[in-house]
Design a protein around this motif. Structure first.
Motif, PDB file in Angstrom:
ATOM      1  N   TYR A   1       0.776  -1.297   0.017  1.00  0.00           N
ATOM      2  CA  TYR A   1       0.102   0.010   0.082  1.00  0.00           C
ATOM      3  C   TYR A   1       1.014   1.104  -0.028  1.00  0.00           C
ATOM      4  O   TYR A   1       0.563   2.286  -0.660  1.00  0.00           O
ATOM      5  CB  TYR A   1      -0.827   0.133   1.146  1.00  0.00           C
ATOM      6  N   SER A   2       1.972   1.265   0.711  1.00  0.00           N
ATOM      7  CA  SER A   2       2.934   2.324   0.981  1.00  0.00           C
ATOM      8  C   SER A   2       3.210   2.717  -0.484  1.00  0.00           C
ATOM      9  O   SER A   2       3.485   3.935  -0.937  1.00  0.00           O
ATOM     10  CB  SER A   2       3.957   2.245   1.748  1.00  0.00           C
TER      11      SER A   2
ATOM     12  N   ILE B   1      -6.833   3.878  -1.233  1.00  0.00           N
ATOM     13  CA  ILE B   1      -5.766   3.123  -0.494  1.00  0.00           C
ATOM     14  C   ILE B   1      -5.375   3.730   0.906  1.00  0.00           C
ATOM     15  O   ILE B   1      -5.106   3.084   1.800  1.00  0.00           O
ATOM     16  CB  ILE B   1      -4.403   3.140  -1.405  1.00  0.00           C
ATOM     17  N   ASN B   2      -5.480   5.242   0.974  1.00  0.00           N
ATOM     18  CA  ASN B   2      -4.909   5.762   2.342  1.00  0.00           C
ATOM     19  C   ASN B   2      -6.286   5.356   3.320  1.00  0.00           C
ATOM     20  O   ASN B   2      -5.697   5.101   4.504  1.00  0.00           O
ATOM     21  CB  ASN B   2      -5.098   7.190   2.318  1.00  0.00           C
TER      22      ASN B   2
ATOM     23  N   ARG C   1      -6.618   8.213   7.669  1.00  0.00           N
ATOM     24  CA  ARG C   1      -7.851   8.489   7.446  1.00  0.00           C
ATOM     25  C   ARG C   1      -7.775  10.222   6.854  1.00  0.00           C
ATOM     26  O   ARG C   1      -8.368  10.725   6.130  1.00  0.00           O
ATOM     27  CB  ARG C   1      -8.943   8.416   8.570  1.00  0.00           C
ATOM     28  N   LEU C   2      -6.779  10.992   7.729  1.00  0.00           N
ATOM     29  CA  LEU C   2      -6.626  12.226   7.305  1.00  0.00           C
ATOM     30  C   LEU C   2      -6.026  12.399   5.816  1.00  0.00           C
ATOM     31  O   LEU C   2      -6.690  13.332   5.341  1.00  0.00           O
ATOM     32  CB  LEU C   2      -5.881  13.122   8.478  1.00  0.00           C
ATOM     33  N   ASP C   3      -5.255  11.795   5.534  1.00  0.00           N
ATOM     34  CA  ASP C   3      -4.595  11.895   4.110  1.00  0.00           C
ATOM     35  C   ASP C   3      -5.818  11.496   3.050  1.00  0.00           C
ATOM     36  O   ASP C   3      -5.930  12.065   1.980  1.00  0.00           O
ATOM     37  CB  ASP C   3      -3.532  10.791   4.085  1.00  0.00           C
ATOM     38  N   ALA C   4      -6.770  10.500   3.494  1.00  0.00           N
ATOM     39  CA  ALA C   4      -7.590  10.005   2.563  1.00  0.00           C
ATOM     40  C   ALA C   4      -8.706  11.211   2.540  1.00  0.00           C
ATOM     41  O   ALA C   4      -9.142  11.445   1.318  1.00  0.00           O
ATOM     42  CB  ALA C   4      -8.408   8.739   3.149  1.00  0.00           C
TER      43      ALA C   4
END
Length: 1171
Positions: free
Chosen positions: A527-528, A559-560, A566-569
């Motif tokens: 994922y990273s 993917i985030n 969750r904040l990045d998403a």
């Protein structure tokens, strides 16, 4: 959010087969008793891999064992099947079980049978791998797709060794296994094979549209799902609402006994059994293209209307569905990779073309006729009236379609004004005659062109005329407004192949290599790496198509979310506001308070006659629902007419009589059959709205006919045409008396300007009604000519038809008095001077009504003109200039500025008032709203899928620096709190932000690279850095009046600044180098305030608020003016009067025309000529 979004691309991977214990038992039995050619076993779930696919030992749970039971089939008694032997599930011959994580949407009970729809076989020969596809549908219609691979593995008995001979004794068998990969997304694309038999395909689509019980048959399991999915794709935008099982296993054939409609698939070997056991099934043999029923070989169902079917067949035959033939006209290629790429591109283009053809079929079936019978406000579809507009041979087909769930869902989308591919194609393929429907709203009657079309034995294809006008037309004073309803010539539009749109290029994003180990750490590392690669793709795509950027943002947010970032998403999903909000699956995102929210009513009602007395409000609703008239003011007058001398409510029986009489009038008009010699004297767009009985006239004996343009006499005997008069030529209409036998009877006399003699008709009992009708049409024609507004004429025509219906249904002595209450224009011509001032008449070119499809007029808040584009290599670029109109409640209406026909009746952008609009070179329209959002409309798709949310208060102004090509990317917006944002319009990012400390910031402009800001108490000039360098304060006497600046104009070359105030009928002229006091004040006669100003050539056009009339009602009096100022002489050059409410907005169209929009009591747009 992570609990509700689809977690991964793959939902599960399931291994299905026979257990090792069972195979060992069968193998030993076969060695002892001999081997049959084929042996069927009971399939079971052996292994389940679910997200996150972490590799760990996993056995079969008790849940899996409980799913091994089979349902009895109604056909099972006909087959000989081996006895089911209970087996204890195990893995690798070992007992025990381990709990498996099974996705909640996957039913493991039916899965083993679906993986082996023909049964699990043990054979002596190894067979090739086979694939087929599955589709699982839940009760809500959500689909899950599966791909099944069948393969065979050998089974070995435990070896026995003979010591003397040194050899083994063994029996070799092969058992089938299935590997099923389950996903929310389909893994197949196959459309062209379905078009091999276009006539049969039309039969199948007709069955699906009528929601029949349809069964597909094929010897190839894989083909069943491919064809079934293609058929449902061909129905779009209609969505199949019934049970859908494209692959039925042997044990599931009793599903075909379901009494409801369905679409299911079976193996071809079951064809005879299914046909014999079940009635009323549509049986489709995919392999040979035959369509039959379980009762006969002929399908006795209504067919798709012939015009739409013929167009579809023609399209199918013109398709190039063979790649090798397609390559014959291209250079040969020796590179395998390049050849594969060419084939992939060809397949994508072909699929796009097939979808376009099938969409065109659906559009041609329904087209405008459905929308004509929809009432959007009350969500009513008048199905009975719709059916009456169909050809007799087509009515049964439409009657059956109208009763289906699939059509009801389609109606919901139309009532919600969904801008899908259907709506876009329907708009883009309208004929010129259909587009002009947006200019006038008139009761349905057959035009002369339609009457002529009825007499032709075949349909004539009408080619879509692509108008490429780059500027506005020269609108003449006597412009003919053409309109057409339900014409056979325009119902089917065959678009020119030259204007077909090519599919957009496909962008390939290469995923990182999957990790060898599926441990938790490996998955997170994957994922990273994927997030890192998506970040690089986003960086490189910043200057490309924003829709591509949106896909990258959404995928990274996805993917985030899986990685618990969750904040990045949330940040990635927030970026969709600036790229493409349409791709976010809002229907899958749930909130904690969802149960407390009241969902909007999205049902579709059918019109029903009332059963109780109707008060005025209920009467308005009922009349609007039945489609007689939409305008509330007209309905109020109709209510007064029907309740003349009675309590203020309408009896349901009286309403039924009125409605019946109205519809009978429409039917009579449909039956009008004029001789060809008469039709030749009339315009194609003319309709006969009223025909008298046979009467004696000064021109001879005959019937008087009324169209929207003239009166003429249809002479008796050998029918002939004698024109009585055009309505604009009438000079006088009155009732006189004519001698008849020993007495005198009333007669109608009409004096015209074209003939010296007076026309007289002995209409007897019809005289008073015809007197009312002719006077109303005459007054409406005069108003329309004077105000250059065709809507006056169509409104007068509606009033006349209502008079006729009221007189017919009341049948009392007071019926004429009641009908006279509908004579609106004949009354106001006596109350208000009909003559428009000469200057206004010479300057005014045309008026249009943007609220035509709404129940009452709306305020025109903002107008924006965007020039046309002409691009030969892109048909979508061939656009006429457009006029964008912002109405109340966040509604945007779009007109074709080359013909002033309505292109888009409603684009909804929020629910708040819209304050400003700006057209950008990127083919976008920015709209600032009271809800603090800047909405962005794509001018190609006519959809709003981007939003800018950086403002925190009401957005009041938008402007753009267009001095050179580079600075054209610099766009500015302001909000009422004084915030000014500078945008890069390509990336939609804020480049600079500054704040003004002012009363209320209402608008901004750019002149010579500096910003000018209109605040309530001052006009300010700012440097690029946002630093104020000039401040022009509101004059003291205006401050004492609590007035404020409303608008301004800067003329840099003259050093002039013109300002207007909302509550003052004066313009102030300032010199930019001496801004302490205005150098001059110019009084605006008849004005109580200035609302807007624009500069056109060397003139200033000023929109004013007129002085209020007595009572404040809209009685036709002209209350507001548009002033044309001469900046050199500082005088009013023209006073223009065309609106009965305050002017709200002005805009210029290429400096050739100025358009003014007014508040809701008037709600019209006036088009003025610039000299």
């Amino acid at each position: 959010m992570a609990d509700h979004l689809p977690p991964v691309l793959l939902e599960a991977c399931v291994v299905v087969g026979a257990s090792n214990d069972k195979l060992r038992e069968i193998s030993q039995a076969i060695n002892n008793n001999g081997t049959p050619k084929h042996l069927l076993l009971e399939p079971e779930v052996l292994h389940v891999l679910a997200p996150p696919f972490v590799s760990k030992p996993q056995g079969e749970s008790e849940l899996v064992r409980s799913h091994g039971k089979r349902r009895r089939s109604f056909l099972r008694k006909k087959r000989e099947q081996p006895a089911s032997v209970a087996a204890t599930p195990c893995q690798d011959g070992k007992g025990g079980s381990v709990e498996v994580s099974v996705p909640k949407d996957i039913d493991l009970m039916a899965l083993p049978q679906l993986c082996f729809p023909g049964g699990l076989q043990v054979t002596k020969e190894e067979k090739d791998e086979q694939f087929h596809f599955l589709v699982f549908t839940d009760v809500f219609g959500n689909k899950t797709h599966g791909v099944v691979m069948q393969y065979y593995r050998p089974i070995l008995e435990e070896a026995s060794f003979f010591q003397n001979h040194g050899s083994y004794k063994f029996s070799k068998l092969f058992s089938a296994y299935s590997l099923c990969v389950i996903s929310k997304y389909p893994y197949f694309t196959a459309l062209k094979d379905c078009l091999s038999w276009p006539q049969q395909l039309l039969q199948v689509l007709s069955c699906l549209l009528q929601e029949q019980r349809v069964v597909l048959f094929s010897a190839d399991w894989a083909r069943l799902t491919l064809v079934a999915e293609s058929l449902l794709l061909f129905l779009q935008p209609l969505s199949w609402q019934q049970p859908y099982v494209p692959v039925l296993a042997r044990g599931m054939l009793d599903f075909l006994m379901a009494p409801t409609a369905f679409l299911m698939g079976c193996h071809l070997s079951h064809f005879e059994e299914v046909a014999a056991e079940t009635d009323d099934l549509i049986l489709i043999n995919i392999d040979n293209g035959s369509v039959s029923t379980s009762c006969s070989e002929i399908v006795d169902l209504p067919e798709i209307p012939s015009a739409a079917a013929d167009c579809f067949t023609q399209r199918c035959l013109s398709l190039k569905i063979h790649f090798d033939l397609h390559q014959c006209c291209h250079a040969s290629c020796t590179d395998i990779s390049e050849q594969r790429a060419q084939r992939r591109t060809w397949q994508q283009n072909l699929n796009h073309e097939i979808q376009r053809i099938t969409l065109e079929l659906i559009v041609n079936i329904f087209r405008l006729d459905v929308s004509c019978h929809l009432n959007y406000e009350h969500r009513v579809f008048n199905s009975e009236e719709f059916l009456k507009t169909r050809e007799p041979a087509e009515q049964l087909f439409y009657k059956m379609v109208l009763e289906t769930h699939i059509f009801n869902s389609f109606l919901k989308d139309r009532l919600n004004r969904k801008m899908d591919n259907y709506a876009r194609m329907e708009l883009s393929t309208r004929s010129e005659m259909q587009k002009l429907k947006g200019m006038v709203e008139i009761p349905r009657r057959p035009t002369m062109q339609e009457i002529q079309a009825r007499r032709k034995s075949s349909f004539t294809e009408s080619r879509l005329s692509k108008r490429l006008g780059m500027s506005l037309p020269n609108l003449g004073d006597d412009q003919t407004i053409s309109f057409q309803r339900n014409s056979l010539l325009t119902r089917i539009v065959i678009s020119d192949p030259a204007v077909r749109t090519l599919p957009k290029p496909v962008k390939v994003f290469k995923l990182p290599d999957f990790p060898a180990s599926l441990s938790f750490h490996s998955v997170q590392s994957y994922y990273s790496e994927l997030i890192q690669q998506l970040g690089k793709a986003i960086f490189s795509a910043q200057n490309e198509n924003p829709t591509l950027l949106a896909r990258f943002y959404y995928l990274r947010g996805f993917i985030n979310t899986l990685s618990s970032r969750r904040l990045d998403a949330l940040g990635d999903f927030q970026n969709l506001y600036k790229t493409d909000t349409a791709i976010f699956p809002t229907q899958l995102v749930k909130t904690e308070n969802e149960k407390l929210l009241v969902r909007p009513d999205d049902h579709v009602k059918k019109f029903k006659l009332p059963r109780k007395h109707l008060h005025q409000e209920e009467f308005v609703r009922c009349v609007q629902e039945c489609g007689i008239v939409k305008d509330i003011a007209t309905i109020h007058r109709l209510f007064d007419a029907l309740t003349d001398g009675q309590p203020k409510n309408v009896d349901p029986e009286l309403f039924k009589v009125f409605y019946t009489f109205w519809k009978e009038m429409e039917i009579e008009a449909q039956d009008v059959n004029l001789p060809s010699g008469v039709i030749d004297h009339l315009d194609n767009s003319e309709c006969v709205y009223k025909l008298s009985s046979c009467v004696k006239t000064s021109y001879g004996v005959g019937k008087i006919a009324m169209t929207q343009k003239r009166l003429f006499l249809l002479t008796e005997g050998r029918p002939g045409f004698l024109e009585i008069t055009k309505f604009r030529d009438i000079q006088e209409v009155k009732i006189a008396s004519a001698p008849f036998l020993l007495g005198r009877i009333p007669s109608l006399r009409i004096q015209t300007s074209r003939r010296p003699e007076v026309f007289e008709a002995n209409l007897k009992t019809e005289t008073e009604l015809w007197n009312l009708m002719v006077k109303e049409m005459w007054a409406g024609r005069k108003m329309a000519d004077q105000h250059k507004d065709p809507q006056y004429m169509t409104q007068a025509l509606t009033n006349v038809l209502l008079m006729d219906a009221v007189t017919g249904c009341l049948q009392t002595q007071r019926s004429i008095i009641a009908a006279s209450k509908l004579a609106y224009f004949d009354k106001i011509k006596h109350e208000v001077p009909m003559m428009v001032p000469k200057t206004t008449s010479e300057t005014l070119k045309h008026k249009i009504n943007p609220s035509l499809d709404l129940a009452e007029p709306q305020t025109v808040h903002v107008l924006l003109y965007t020039p046309g584009h002409l691009t030969h290599n892109d048909s979508e670029g061939m656009m006429n200039p457009k006029l964008w109109v912002a109405l109340s409640g966040g509604k945007v209406v779009v007109f074709d500025a080359a013909s002033w026909s309505m292109l888009q009746d409603c684009i909804q952008v929020g629910e708040s008032q819209l304050n400003c609009m700006l057209g950008l070179v990127q083919e976008q329209v920015w709209i600032g709203s009271q809800d603090s959002v800047i909405y962005i409309i794509d001018t190609h798709s006519m959809s709003c899928n981007k939003q800018l949310t950086e403002h925190r208060h009401e957005v009041t102004g938008l402007t753009m620096d267009t001095r050179d090509q580079h600075s054209s990317q610099q766009t500015y917006s302001c909000s009422c709190d004084g915030t000014i944002l500078q945008w890069d319009s390509a990336s939609l990012k804020v480049k600079r932000q500054f704040y003004l400390n002012c009363d209320r910031l209402s608008s901004i402009q750019i002149h010579n690279g500096t910003l000018w800001c209109c605040c309530g108490d001052s006009i300010m000039e700012l440097k690029k850095s946002g630093t104020p360098q000039k401040r022009i304060a509101l004059p003291d006497d205006f401050q004492s009046m609590s007035s404020s600046f409303s608008c301004f104009i800067v003329i840099p070359e003259r050093g002039q600044l013109w300002t207007g105030c909302a509550d003052s009928g004066e313009l102030c002229l300032w010199h930019t180098n001496n801004h302490r006091h205005p150098s001059k004040r110019i009084s605006l006669p008849g004005s109580s305030g200035v609302t807007c100003m624009i500069r056109v050539k060397d003139q200033l056009w000023v929109g004013c608020r007129g002085r209020a009339g007595v009572g404040g009602q809209c009685d036709g009096q002209l209350r507001s003016q548009v002033m044309v100022m001469d900046p050199e002489s500082h005088t009013v050059a023209k006073e223009l009067q065309a609106h009965s409410d305050s002017i709200q907005t002005l805009c210029s169209a290429e400096d050739r025309y100025v358009l003014s929009g007014s508040a809701r009591r008037d709600g019209k747009i006036a088009i003025w000529k610039v000299e």
